[in-house]
Write a protein that holds these residues in place. Sequence first.
Motif, PDB file in Angstrom:
ATOM      1  N   LEU A 281       0.832  -1.199   0.000  1.00 29.89           N
ATOM      2  CA  LEU A 281       0.000   0.000   0.000  1.00 29.89           C
ATOM      3  C   LEU A 281       0.870   1.254   0.000  1.00 29.89           C
ATOM      4  O   LEU A 281       0.623   2.191  -0.774  1.00 29.89           O
ATOM      5  CB  LEU A 281      -0.918   0.000   1.221  1.00 29.89           C
ATOM      6  CG  LEU A 281      -1.738   1.279   1.447  1.00 29.89           C
ATOM      7  CD1 LEU A 281      -2.723   1.484   0.306  1.00 29.89           C
ATOM      8  CD2 LEU A 281      -2.469   1.236   2.788  1.00 29.89           C
ATOM      9  N   CYS A 282       1.886   1.283   0.852  1.00 29.09           N
ATOM     10  CA  CYS A 282       2.749   2.467   0.964  1.00 29.09           C
ATOM     11  C   CYS A 282       3.492   2.729  -0.352  1.00 29.09           C
ATOM     12  O   CYS A 282       3.623   3.881  -0.783  1.00 29.09           O
ATOM     13  CB  CYS A 282       3.732   2.303   2.105  1.00 29.09           C
ATOM     14  SG  CYS A 282       2.956   2.352   3.741  1.00 29.09           S
ATOM     15  N   LEU A 283       3.975   1.678  -1.000  1.00 25.86           N
ATOM     16  CA  LEU A 283       4.693   1.858  -2.257  1.00 25.86           C
ATOM     17  C   LEU A 283       3.750   2.339  -3.360  1.00 25.86           C
ATOM     18  O   LEU A 283       4.125   3.160  -4.205  1.00 25.86           O
ATOM     19  CB  LEU A 283       5.377   0.555  -2.674  1.00 25.86           C
ATOM     20  CG  LEU A 283       6.528   0.087  -1.775  1.00 25.86           C
ATOM     21  CD1 LEU A 283       7.070  -1.252  -2.267  1.00 25.86           C
ATOM     22  CD2 LEU A 283       7.647   1.124  -1.723  1.00 25.86           C
ATOM     23  N   GLU A 284       2.517   1.858  -3.348  1.00 27.50           N
ATOM     24  CA  GLU A 284       1.537   2.284  -4.353  1.00 27.50           C
ATOM     25  C   GLU A 284       1.179   3.765  -4.176  1.00 27.50           C
ATOM     26  O   GLU A 284       0.921   4.463  -5.158  1.00 27.50           O
ATOM     27  CB  GLU A 284       0.277   1.429  -4.252  1.00 27.50           C
ATOM     28  CG  GLU A 284       0.458   0.002  -4.744  1.00 27.50           C
ATOM     29  CD  GLU A 284      -0.776  -0.843  -4.506  1.00 27.50           C
ATOM     30  OE1 GLU A 284      -1.723  -0.338  -3.862  1.00 27.50           O
ATOM     31  OE2 GLU A 284      -0.803  -1.997  -4.953  1.00 27.50           O
ATOM     32  N   LEU A 285       1.172   4.234  -2.944  1.00 29.01           N
ATOM     33  CA  LEU A 285       0.802   5.627  -2.688  1.00 29.01           C
ATOM     34  C   LEU A 285       1.865   6.604  -3.174  1.00 29.01           C
ATOM     35  O   LEU A 285       1.548   7.734  -3.556  1.00 29.01           O
ATOM     36  CB  LEU A 285       0.563   5.829  -1.189  1.00 29.01           C
ATOM     37  CG  LEU A 285      -0.724   5.198  -0.651  1.00 29.01           C
ATOM     38  CD1 LEU A 285      -0.727   5.206   0.867  1.00 29.01           C
ATOM     39  CD2 LEU A 285      -1.942   5.939  -1.178  1.00 29.01           C
ATOM     40  N   GLY A 286       3.130   6.201  -3.163  1.00 25.47           N
ATOM     41  CA  GLY A 286       4.201   7.057  -3.672  1.00 25.47           C
ATOM     42  C   GLY A 286       4.243   8.403  -2.969  1.00 25.47           C
ATOM     43  O   GLY A 286       4.238   8.483  -1.740  1.00 25.47           O
ATOM     44  N   PRO A 287       4.277   9.504  -3.739  1.00 28.25           N
ATOM     45  CA  PRO A 287       4.404  10.838  -3.128  1.00 28.25           C
ATOM     46  C   PRO A 287       3.186  11.265  -2.312  1.00 28.25           C
ATOM     47  O   PRO A 287       3.259  12.255  -1.579  1.00 28.25           O
ATOM     48  CB  PRO A 287       4.601  11.756  -4.339  1.00 28.25           C
ATOM     49  CG  PRO A 287       3.993  11.013  -5.484  1.00 28.25           C
ATOM     50  CD  PRO A 287       4.266   9.568  -5.211  1.00 28.25           C
ATOM     51  N   ALA A 307      14.759  -0.963  -1.550  1.00 26.51           N
ATOM     52  CA  ALA A 307      14.952  -2.184  -2.338  1.00 26.51           C
ATOM     53  C   ALA A 307      14.315  -2.051  -3.719  1.00 26.51           C
ATOM     54  O   ALA A 307      14.882  -2.498  -4.723  1.00 26.51           O
ATOM     55  CB  ALA A 307      14.371  -3.381  -1.590  1.00 26.51           C
ATOM     56  N   ALA A 308      13.125  -1.418  -3.772  1.00 25.14           N
ATOM     57  CA  ALA A 308      12.461  -1.222  -5.065  1.00 25.14           C
ATOM     58  C   ALA A 308      13.271  -0.292  -5.965  1.00 25.14           C
ATOM     59  O   ALA A 308      13.432  -0.549  -7.165  1.00 25.14           O
ATOM     60  CB  ALA A 308      11.052  -0.662  -4.845  1.00 25.14           C
ATOM     61  N   LEU A 309      13.797   0.801  -5.381  1.00 29.50           N
ATOM     62  CA  LEU A 309      14.605   1.735  -6.169  1.00 29.50           C
ATOM     63  C   LEU A 309      15.876   1.078  -6.675  1.00 29.50           C
ATOM     64  O   LEU A 309      16.305   1.303  -7.811  1.00 29.50           O
ATOM     65  CB  LEU A 309      14.942   2.965  -5.316  1.00 29.50           C
ATOM     66  CG  LEU A 309      13.768   3.894  -4.992  1.00 29.50           C
ATOM     67  CD1 LEU A 309      14.202   4.982  -4.017  1.00 29.50           C
ATOM     68  CD2 LEU A 309      13.199   4.519  -6.260  1.00 29.50           C
ATOM     69  N   GLU A 310      16.505   0.241  -5.832  1.00 28.77           N
ATOM     70  CA  GLU A 310      17.717  -0.456  -6.262  1.00 28.77           C
ATOM     71  C   GLU A 310      17.413  -1.430  -7.393  1.00 28.77           C
ATOM     72  O   GLU A 310      18.222  -1.600  -8.314  1.00 28.77           O
ATOM     73  CB  GLU A 310      18.329  -1.185  -5.063  1.00 28.77           C
ATOM     74  CG  GLU A 310      18.938  -0.241  -4.030  1.00 28.77           C
ATOM     75  CD  GLU A 310      19.328  -0.970  -2.754  1.00 28.77           C
ATOM     76  OE1 GLU A 310      19.134  -2.213  -2.698  1.00 28.77           O
ATOM     77  OE2 GLU A 310      19.819  -0.300  -1.811  1.00 28.77           O
ATOM     78  N   ALA A 311      16.245  -2.066  -7.340  1.00 27.83           N
ATOM     79  CA  ALA A 311      15.866  -2.990  -8.410  1.00 27.83           C
ATOM     80  C   ALA A 311      15.673  -2.243  -9.723  1.00 27.83           C
ATOM     81  O   ALA A 311      16.095  -2.712 -10.788  1.00 27.83           O
ATOM     82  CB  ALA A 311      14.584  -3.735  -8.022  1.00 27.83           C
ATOM     83  N   TYR A 312      15.041  -1.058  -9.654  1.00 30.61           N
ATOM     84  CA  TYR A 312      14.878  -0.255 -10.866  1.00 30.61           C
ATOM     85  C   TYR A 312      16.232   0.205 -11.398  1.00 30.61           C
ATOM     86  O   TYR A 312      16.482   0.185 -12.606  1.00 30.61           O
ATOM     87  CB  TYR A 312      13.998   0.964 -10.579  1.00 30.61           C
ATOM     88  CG  TYR A 312      12.520   0.678 -10.626  1.00 30.61           C
ATOM     89  CD1 TYR A 312      11.904   0.293 -11.818  1.00 30.61           C
ATOM     90  CD2 TYR A 312      11.726   0.807  -9.489  1.00 30.61           C
ATOM     91  CE1 TYR A 312      10.545   0.020 -11.857  1.00 30.61           C
ATOM     92  CE2 TYR A 312      10.369   0.536  -9.519  1.00 30.61           C
ATOM     93  CZ  TYR A 312       9.780   0.141 -10.710  1.00 30.61           C
ATOM     94  OH  TYR A 312       8.435  -0.130 -10.753  1.00 30.61           O
ATOM     95  N   ALA A 313      17.120   0.617 -10.487  1.00 32.29           N
ATOM     96  CA  ALA A 313      18.435   1.099 -10.904  1.00 32.29           C
ATOM     97  C   ALA A 313      19.225  -0.011 -11.590  1.00 32.29           C
ATOM     98  O   ALA A 313      19.906   0.212 -12.594  1.00 32.29           O
ATOM     99  CB  ALA A 313      19.204   1.644  -9.703  1.00 32.29           C
ATOM    100  N   ALA A 314      19.127  -1.234 -11.053  1.00 34.99           N
ATOM    101  CA  ALA A 314      19.835  -2.360 -11.662  1.00 34.99           C
ATOM    102  C   ALA A 314      19.286  -2.662 -13.049  1.00 34.99           C
ATOM    103  O   ALA A 314      20.030  -3.028 -13.962  1.00 34.99           O
ATOM    104  CB  ALA A 314      19.712  -3.588 -10.763  1.00 34.99           C
TER     105      ALA A 314
END
Length: 326
Positions: A281-287, A307-314
Amino acid sequence: MTDHAPDRLARLLALIAYLEENPGVPVARVAEHFGVREQQVLEDVNTLWVSGAPGYLHGDLIDFAADEYDHGVLTLTDDQSMSTPLRLDPAEAVALLVALQSLAAVIGENALVASTSVKLREAAGDAARLTEAVRIDGPEPAEHRGLLATAISADRRVRLRYLSAADEETERDVDPLTLLTDGQHWYLDAWCHRARAPRQFRLDRILSASALPVPRARHAGPAGHAGRRGPGAAGDQVALRLAGRARWVADQVPHTRVDDHDDGSFTLHLGVTDPRWLRRLCLELGPLLLGVGPGPVARDVAGSARAALEAYAAFERPDAAGEQRP
């Protein structure tokens, strides 16, 4: 004051009619008329400004005088015929009646739903009798949740008739401790006098509930804490501070309290049993998520976000050959 979606929808429609009859009205007077903050009126106007007829091009949208808006005055220049009474054929009225029955099963008695149903039955005529054969039950009776919340606040013991997952029906007296949710179901953490131990009861399995004229006893902790660890475990009370545009969360997520703030944001208080649901839920809400508490829950959510940001960066980082990774 909590602004639920049905209440806001009713106000948005009423705002169009009000501005039709009162062109060039100051925002402050509109706020006073509807009993809301001036910032809420401006948010309502901004919502209407991007609403309209299918197509949603410039000529299809509700419009206001922009120069007057900049000076705190509201003038409706194009209502897209929203003030024209809607005429439904019987089939449309019956479909809406069934949808309202579904809504009433979830939220319980509501004056707006009841009055709208009366008007729809008039529009449907004899066809309204078709809805009499439709039976819709909510996921858990709203009266149980209200009764249990009242018993907790009044320090009263409760008698439950309960159907277990094994289809065993029992009657037991419990001292209710807290209500919590995993996003799909409500649960009651309580001390069960029949089991002489803490227990957790799913509200949709409660067949009946009644408050007893006996004060509830004090016990060590919620039932859901047994065998659970980590942020978001059963009984953990979580506070989410959200931007005003995330008001829909308060309508979709079961909660125990909403605190409104002067800047238009609000804090949603809820009990959580599944930390994975809370992270998602928190990740879906974003800003739209402005803050999380308490500290252990905030750190857990922050770790998931990193962890989500690192996955996108990779994923976006090119490999040695200069090509993007699959």
